[in-house]
Design an enzyme around this catalytic site. Structure first.
Site, mmCIF file in Angstrom:
data_model
loop_
_atom_site.group_PDB
_atom_site.id
_atom_site.type_symbol
_atom_site.label_atom_id
_atom_site.label_comp_id
_atom_site.label_asym_id
_atom_site.label_seq_id
_atom_site.Cartn_x
_atom_site.Cartn_y
_atom_site.Cartn_z
ATOM 1 N N HIS A 142 -3.312 -3.817 0.403
ATOM 2 C CA HIS A 142 -4.655 -4.375 0.593
ATOM 3 C C HIS A 142 -5.698 -3.256 0.653
ATOM 4 C CE1 HIS A 142 -7.534 -7.274 2.739
ATOM 5 N NE2 HIS A 142 -8.100 -6.087 2.886
ATOM 6 N N GLU A 143 -5.402 -2.221 1.441
ATOM 7 C CA GLU A 143 -6.386 -1.136 1.612
ATOM 8 C C GLU A 143 -6.560 -0.330 0.329
ATOM 9 O OE1 GLU A 143 -8.345 -1.296 3.965
ATOM 10 O OE2 GLU A 143 -7.163 -2.720 5.122
ATOM 11 N N HIS A 146 -8.874 -1.773 -2.189
ATOM 12 C CA HIS A 146 -10.305 -1.534 -1.962
ATOM 13 C C HIS A 146 -10.798 -0.307 -2.736
ATOM 14 C CE1 HIS A 146 -11.667 -4.437 1.030
ATOM 15 N NE2 HIS A 146 -10.614 -4.212 1.793
#
Ligand code: NI
Length: 175
Positions: A142-143, A146
């Protein structure tokens, strides 16, 4: 150190590619990391990526221990990961609920490869790598998304599994 405003979905900055870090001096990194950790802690985030506070760098932080937003997940070590790479070890997708400080108040069920190896640099510029599965693997993916302009709703394949936390909780769907 200041808590920084978190950009929200819709801000075009969150859709940009980020730049690799080459400056590992204290002067450059320490203020960025302090702001990221303070902002993440203030909002009870499981992770935060530099572009979420308006910085164009390949820096993510994450960590989960006794987090009230994620009461039922296994602990994830507090980590600074710079210029990361992800190698998929097991690409069989697992669905899990995700939230994001840039998508406040909402959760969505996202398919992700279940097991990865991630590598990158620490705060001294030293390389490290880890194998991760479960919630740990999900948070890292998820990170790192980004840093490539990807928000979790863009990974979803069933938007009927996207909604506001209060409604999902009331319907006992957040399992
Ligand atoms: Ni996020």
């Amino acid at each position: 150190m200041p808590i920084r405003p978190v950009l929200r979905m819709g801000d075009p900055f969150l859709l940009q590619q980020t730049e690799a870090v080459s400056d590992f001096s204290e002067n450059f990194l320490a203020p960025i990391l302090a702001d990221m950790f303070d902002t993440m802690a203030h909002l009870n985030g499981a992770g935060l990526a530099a572009p979420q506070i308006g910085l164009p760098w390949q820096i993510v932080i994450f960590g989960v221990t006794d987090n009230p937003r994620y009461p039922d997940v296994e602990p994830v070590p507090t980590t600074v990961l710079i210029n990361p790479r992800i190698e998929i070890i097991d690409d069989a997708p697992i669905y899990g609920w995700e939230g994001c400080l840039s998508v406040p108040g909402m959760r969505g069920k996202v398919p992700r490869p279940s097991k990865i190896r991630y590598s990158g640099l620490d705060t001294k510029g030293e390389p490290f790598d880890r194998v991760a599965e479960g919630f740990h693997a999900r948070v890292v993916q998820h990170e790192v998304d980004h840093l490539n302009g990807v928000l979790y709703p863009m990974r979803m394949d069933d938007l009927s599994e996207f909604g506001f936390i209060e409604e999902l909780q009331a319907a006992q769907r957040l399992n």
